[in-house]
Design a protein around this motif. Sequence first.
Motif, PDB file in Angstrom:
ATOM      1  N   ILE A   8      11.496  28.148  -5.451  1.00 55.69           N
ATOM      2  CA  ILE A   8      10.592  28.714  -4.436  1.00 55.69           C
ATOM      3  C   ILE A   8      10.557  27.812  -3.190  1.00 55.69           C
ATOM      4  O   ILE A   8      10.650  28.308  -2.062  1.00 55.69           O
ATOM      5  CB  ILE A   8       9.151  28.889  -5.007  1.00 55.69           C
ATOM      6  N   ILE A  31       6.179  36.786   6.503  1.00 53.29           N
ATOM      7  CA  ILE A  31       6.708  36.493   5.165  1.00 53.29           C
ATOM      8  C   ILE A  31       5.662  35.775   4.318  1.00 53.29           C
ATOM      9  O   ILE A  31       5.452  36.108   3.146  1.00 53.29           O
ATOM     10  CB  ILE A  31       7.986  35.611   5.262  1.00 53.29           C
ATOM     11  N   TYR A  32       4.986  34.813   4.930  1.00 50.71           N
ATOM     12  CA  TYR A  32       3.972  34.055   4.216  1.00 50.71           C
ATOM     13  C   TYR A  32       2.859  34.983   3.693  1.00 50.71           C
ATOM     14  O   TYR A  32       2.479  34.913   2.527  1.00 50.71           O
ATOM     15  CB  TYR A  32       3.375  32.986   5.151  1.00 50.71           C
ATOM     16  N   TRP A  35       4.199  37.230   0.892  1.00 49.89           N
ATOM     17  CA  TRP A  35       4.413  36.401  -0.300  1.00 49.89           C
ATOM     18  C   TRP A  35       3.082  36.171  -1.040  1.00 49.89           C
ATOM     19  O   TRP A  35       2.978  36.410  -2.241  1.00 49.89           O
ATOM     20  CB  TRP A  35       5.043  35.079   0.158  1.00 49.89           C
ATOM     21  N   GLN A  36       2.050  35.746  -0.289  1.00 49.27           N
ATOM     22  CA  GLN A  36       0.739  35.502  -0.917  1.00 49.27           C
ATOM     23  C   GLN A  36       0.141  36.792  -1.472  1.00 49.27           C
ATOM     24  O   GLN A  36      -0.419  36.823  -2.568  1.00 49.27           O
ATOM     25  CB  GLN A  36      -0.234  34.857   0.089  1.00 49.27           C
ATOM     26  N   ARG A  39       1.886  37.833  -4.676  1.00 47.64           N
ATOM     27  CA  ARG A  39       1.421  37.035  -5.822  1.00 47.64           C
ATOM     28  C   ARG A  39       0.075  37.550  -6.310  1.00 47.64           C
ATOM     29  O   ARG A  39      -0.178  37.633  -7.515  1.00 47.64           O
ATOM     30  CB  ARG A  39       1.301  35.572  -5.421  1.00 47.64           C
ATOM     31  N   GLU A  53       8.449  36.753  -6.211  1.00 47.42           N
ATOM     32  CA  GLU A  53       8.320  35.750  -5.144  1.00 47.42           C
ATOM     33  C   GLU A  53       9.581  35.682  -4.279  1.00 47.42           C
ATOM     34  O   GLU A  53       9.499  35.625  -3.050  1.00 47.42           O
ATOM     35  CB  GLU A  53       7.984  34.374  -5.733  1.00 47.42           C
ATOM     36  N   ALA A  56       9.752  38.814  -2.075  1.00 46.02           N
ATOM     37  CA  ALA A  56       8.834  38.727  -0.937  1.00 46.02           C
ATOM     38  C   ALA A  56       9.386  37.752   0.108  1.00 46.02           C
ATOM     39  O   ALA A  56       9.410  38.048   1.309  1.00 46.02           O
ATOM     40  CB  ALA A  56       7.448  38.287  -1.407  1.00 46.02           C
ATOM     41  N   LEU A  57       9.845  36.590  -0.345  1.00 48.17           N
ATOM     42  CA  LEU A  57      10.302  35.566   0.601  1.00 48.17           C
ATOM     43  C   LEU A  57      11.574  35.988   1.344  1.00 48.17           C
ATOM     44  O   LEU A  57      11.753  35.652   2.511  1.00 48.17           O
ATOM     45  CB  LEU A  57      10.535  34.242  -0.139  1.00 48.17           C
ATOM     46  N   VAL A 121       6.176  44.084  -4.259  1.00 43.56           N
ATOM     47  CA  VAL A 121       6.581  43.513  -2.963  1.00 43.56           C
ATOM     48  C   VAL A 121       6.428  44.560  -1.859  1.00 43.56           C
ATOM     49  O   VAL A 121       5.976  44.271  -0.746  1.00 43.56           O
ATOM     50  CB  VAL A 121       8.035  42.969  -3.010  1.00 43.56           C
TER      51      VAL A 121
END
Length: 215
Positions: A8, A31-32, A35-36, A39, A53, A56-57, A121
């Motif tokens: 990651i 993206i951040y 990603w959060q 999750r 993860e 998403a990233l 996602v």
Amino acid sequence: MQEQQKIIDAAVAFVKEELTEAEGGHDWWHIYRVWQQARHIAAKETVDPLVVELGALLHDIADSKFHDGDENIGPAKATAFMLSLGLPEATITHVVNIIRHISFKGGNNEQTFYSTELGVVQDADRLDALGAIGIARAFNYGGFKNRALYDPGITPDLNMSRETYKKSTAPTINHFYEKLLLLKDRMNTTTGKELAIERHGFMETFLEKFFKEWG
Ligand code: ADP
Ligand code: NI
């Protein structure tokens, strides 16, 4: 577990580097947030967390909108990156399927791949297109493309094919009717749906005020 954290961390560094020049609505901070949010949504679903993860990233490292419509650059870059980390083929294939199938593109196309990981996602990405952030991103994108805010003479087109959608140059307000307001009924997860309803309501209030002020 520690091994997964290293993967990651490497993905975060890779994505930040790839997106240094990105438009404000599709930059590292998009993206951040995705990603959060992914999750958070995944916590209530049965999924492979690493696939969620990484999906998403890596989902926007080379969005075709910014690469002359080329839909293969993102998957190719993501594959090369994951191969360099020595990830299993099944993980790489699944993440690339997420990257290829996450996008809306008018919404009138048959979905040819689905997994719960993609669903998570995709919901996280869609939530970032809604609410206050969604409004900010839409107008930033419109500005980036030099589009009008609104033009009463150009009505929204709800039946665009994938190709027409990609080529559209319509005012940004139309995008709310062509995409953003349709998303709440297309969410995959219960958590995503609940959050989408709240953000949808805020966009409706925004549009009401916008037209009132327009006169
Ligand atoms: P799509 O899946 O529709 O190709 P993205 O999910 O990458 O597009 O779009 C992300 C965000 O970019 C949208 O939610 C919106 O904020 C902005 N955007 C994309 N197309 C437009 C448009 N035609 N007008 C305004 N904003 C747009
Ligand atoms: Ni995205």
